[in-house]
Design an enzyme around this catalytic site. Structure first.
Site, mmCIF file in Angstrom:
data_model
loop_
_atom_site.group_PDB
_atom_site.id
_atom_site.type_symbol
_atom_site.label_atom_id
_atom_site.label_comp_id
_atom_site.label_asym_id
_atom_site.label_seq_id
_atom_site.Cartn_x
_atom_site.Cartn_y
_atom_site.Cartn_z
ATOM 1 N N SER A 1 0.837 -1.204 0.000
ATOM 2 C CA SER A 1 0.000 0.000 0.000
ATOM 3 C C SER A 1 0.870 1.252 0.000
ATOM 4 O O SER A 1 0.365 2.361 0.008
ATOM 5 C CB SER A 1 -0.936 0.008 1.216
ATOM 6 N N THR B 1 -38.974 24.855 -13.954
ATOM 7 C CA THR B 1 -39.331 23.531 -13.462
ATOM 8 C C THR B 1 -39.438 22.672 -14.715
ATOM 9 O O THR B 1 -39.841 23.182 -15.775
ATOM 10 C CB THR B 1 -40.673 23.511 -12.688
ATOM 11 N N HIS B 2 -39.060 21.425 -14.619
ATOM 12 C CA HIS B 2 -39.054 20.509 -15.782
ATOM 13 C C HIS B 2 -38.212 21.056 -16.944
ATOM 14 O O HIS B 2 -38.499 20.764 -18.108
ATOM 15 C CB HIS B 2 -40.486 20.234 -16.286
ATOM 16 N N LYS C 1 -15.320 27.327 -31.190
ATOM 17 C CA LYS C 1 -15.750 26.703 -29.940
ATOM 18 C C LYS C 1 -15.107 27.274 -28.687
ATOM 19 O O LYS C 1 -13.927 27.630 -28.672
ATOM 20 C CB LYS C 1 -15.441 25.203 -29.984
ATOM 21 N N ASN D 1 -15.593 25.629 -25.061
ATOM 22 C CA ASN D 1 -16.286 24.548 -24.353
ATOM 23 C C ASN D 1 -16.122 24.649 -22.835
ATOM 24 O O ASN D 1 -15.040 24.973 -22.352
ATOM 25 C CB ASN D 1 -15.755 23.186 -24.829
ATOM 26 N N GLU E 1 -17.808 20.664 -16.986
ATOM 27 C CA GLU E 1 -18.191 19.298 -17.377
ATOM 28 C C GLU E 1 -17.431 18.261 -16.561
ATOM 29 O O GLU E 1 -17.986 17.258 -16.123
ATOM 30 C CB GLU E 1 -17.889 19.081 -18.865
ATOM 31 N N TYR F 1 -10.255 -6.142 12.596
ATOM 32 C CA TYR F 1 -9.479 -5.714 11.439
ATOM 33 C C TYR F 1 -9.375 -6.848 10.425
ATOM 34 O O TYR F 1 -9.157 -8.011 10.789
ATOM 35 C CB TYR F 1 -8.047 -5.284 11.851
ATOM 36 N N GLN G 1 -7.466 -2.095 4.225
ATOM 37 C CA GLN G 1 -6.368 -1.312 3.639
ATOM 38 C C GLN G 1 -6.841 -0.509 2.427
ATOM 39 O O GLN G 1 -6.347 0.579 2.150
ATOM 40 C CB GLN G 1 -5.239 -2.255 3.225
ATOM 41 N N LYS H 1 -8.137 3.530 1.989
ATOM 42 C CA LYS H 1 -7.356 4.731 1.685
ATOM 43 C C LYS H 1 -7.327 5.062 0.193
ATOM 44 O O LYS H 1 -7.186 6.216 -0.184
ATOM 45 C CB LYS H 1 -5.933 4.562 2.239
#
Ligand code: ARG
Length: 484
Positions: free
Chosen positions: A45, A177-178, A305, A307, A312, A339, A344, A347
């Site tokens: 790890s 709304t919607h 463009k 973007n 996003e 344990y 492990q 993390k």
């Protein structure tokens, strides 16, 4: 922070070199054979838990001081341990520590380097301690530190949103709304939606801090230690408010991480909704906002463009952190006491989500710092969406005492008429209006002006100017009291 990919590579190379130090396992007494290389790869790890080195050293210092105070080790041994740990800390900070998969994790790296440096006293450090309470202590300390930093980042974001809301508080804005035009609101009001949500997230983070602020150190493997240890002393030394009252709970509990992941997931759901609104509103079709060059990117083929990639990505990352939360939930499900090595993996999810939150909080701040709003475009769409229809129905109830169901019908007829003429309610001629409303009813011209609508709304939390001013004032007070 080290890039874990680099560490992984380094570690692979180091593994091939196989030093003597790493071949001899700390736990090797009852073994005759070495683990296979795939077992070492699965087991290690260090490629990610090297991030815990500061906390691990802090935990070791506190543990050693307690051992000496309780006469479990000598003052000389303590001094040697403290000197050794100091040197190891600067070695790691200088990038001089070689990370080896064969040494599994950060705990073994530090302990084995300590023994290299100071000899037998290094081997005394682990008296009355296990890696089970050690890793739990490190992670609690790490998360407490992270929560403090992220609480500051959240504070800055909240301030940024509040300032933006105050500056634009009375500008016209559209409520949906919607994803269909609903009613006219004010820009400050839409911005404050995010403020209140993130403020709740900040409150949740405080609760997560409380759950994290408990010391597992001294629980050892899970049954406590065979020495006269003082858990309260190490807890106090490390700045914990209390100690786990059950040693088995101490090493098996990951609730504080679950709570943190819930915080992260909720924060990211909000982030994804804010980013979604911004992405939608910055299209040519909406045109309500423009994000700055600092947070947008161009296209490799289409020269025109701009973007909204950053928004996003933050929207997309909400899937990633939700995945981390799910991964921990599934990892913990049916796990026997206490344990298990499965733990492990916690993390991996935690470190990734921590990083994503840092990016999101800084990224949102950057997006909002660079944003421009276009209320004129909003006004156009409010008219196109007949946003004043409810106001017309309500006016007829209030002025002519007609039942709401009837006035709803009348306003609906006006909308149908405007739609059939491919126009908007504010452009209907008095003759046209007369043709669909009952005899004797006069509708004042300002009823058709969308910008007049918000001021008609009443009550706490509504969109008239006075209510918005009050909202912002109360937000300032709440923000102050939360962060003092
Ligand atoms: N690297 C381990 C972890 O993160 C440390 C604890 C190991 N404990 C053990 N009994 N093998 O969970």
């Amino acid at each position: 922070m080290n890039n874990s990919l680099t560490v992984r590579l380094l570690e692979k190379i180091s593994r091939m070199q196989h030093s003597e130090q790493s071949d001899k396992k700390i736990w090797g007494g009852r073994f005759t054979e070495k683990p296979s290389s795939i077992a070492e790869e699965i087991s290690e790890s260090i490629s990610y838990d090297h991030q815990l080195y500061r906390e691990d050293i802090a935990g070791s210092r506190a543990h050693a001081r307690m051992l000496a105070a309780q006469n479990i080790i000598t003052p000389e041994a303590l001094q040697n341990i403290l000197n050794g740990l100091k040197q190891i800390e600067s070695e790691i900070e200088a990038g001089q520590m070689t990370f080896l998969a064969s040494l599994e994790d950060i705990h073994m790296h530090i302990e084995s380097r300590l023994t290299q440096l100071i000899g037998d006293d290094g081997k005394r450090l682990h008296t009355g301690r296990s890696r089970n309470d050690q890793v739990a202590t490190d992670t609690h300390l790490y998360l407490k530190k992270v929560i403090k930093q992220q609480s500051d980042l959240l504070h800055s974001l909240l301030q940024c949103i509040l300032d933006l809301a105050e500056k634009n508080r009375h500008e016209l804005w559209a409520g949906y709304t919607h994803t269909q035009i609903a009613q006219p609101v004010r820009l400050g009001h839409w911005l404050m939606v995010w403020f209140w949500g993130f403020l709740r997230d900040a409150r949740l983070l405080k609760l997560v801090f409380e759950e994290t602020d408990i010391s597992p150190l001294g629980a050892a493997a899970m049954a406590g230690a065979n020495y006269p240890i003082d858990r309260e002393m190490t807890a106090h030394d490390l700045g914990f408010s209390e100690v786990y009252q059950n040693s088995m709970d101490a090493v098996s509990d990951r609730d504080y991480q679950l709570s943190y992941h819930f915080f992260v997931t909720r924060l990211f759901l909000r982030t994804s909704r804010l980013c979604e609104d911004l992405i939608l509103y910055s299209t040519a079709e909406f045109g309500y906002v423009k994000m700055g060059d600092a947070v947008t990117t161009g296209s490799s083929i289409m020269p025109q463009k701009k973007n909204p990639d950053i928004a996003e990505l933050l929207r997309g990352k909400s899937g990633r952190v939700t995945g981390n939360f799910m991964a921990l939930l599934v990892n913990l499900k049916s796990l026997p006491m206490t344990y298990n090595r499965d733990l492990q993996e916690d993390k991996v999810y935690l470190f990734d989500s921590v990083e994503q939150v840092n990016q999101a909080l800084l990224g949102l701040n950057e997006i909002l710092k660079n944003i421009q709003f276009f209320p004129e475009k909003v006004k156009l769409n409010l008219n196109r969406g007949f946003a004043q229809a409810t106001d017309i129905a309500d006016y007829l109830v209030k002025e002519y005492k007609l039942p709401f169901r009837e006035t709803h019908e009348i306003a609906g007829r006006l909308v149908a008429l405007a739609e059939s003429q491919q126009t908007t309610l504010d452009k209907l001629s008095p003759v046209d209006i007369k043709s669909v409303v009952p005899e004797g009813i006069v509708l004042p011209a300002d009823l058709f002006e969308v910008e007049k609508s918000p001021e008609r709304k009443n009550g706490t939390g509504s969109v008239n100017k006075e209510a918005i001013n009050k909202q912002i004032l109360s937000a300032r007070e709440k923000l102050k009291s939360m962060f003092t």
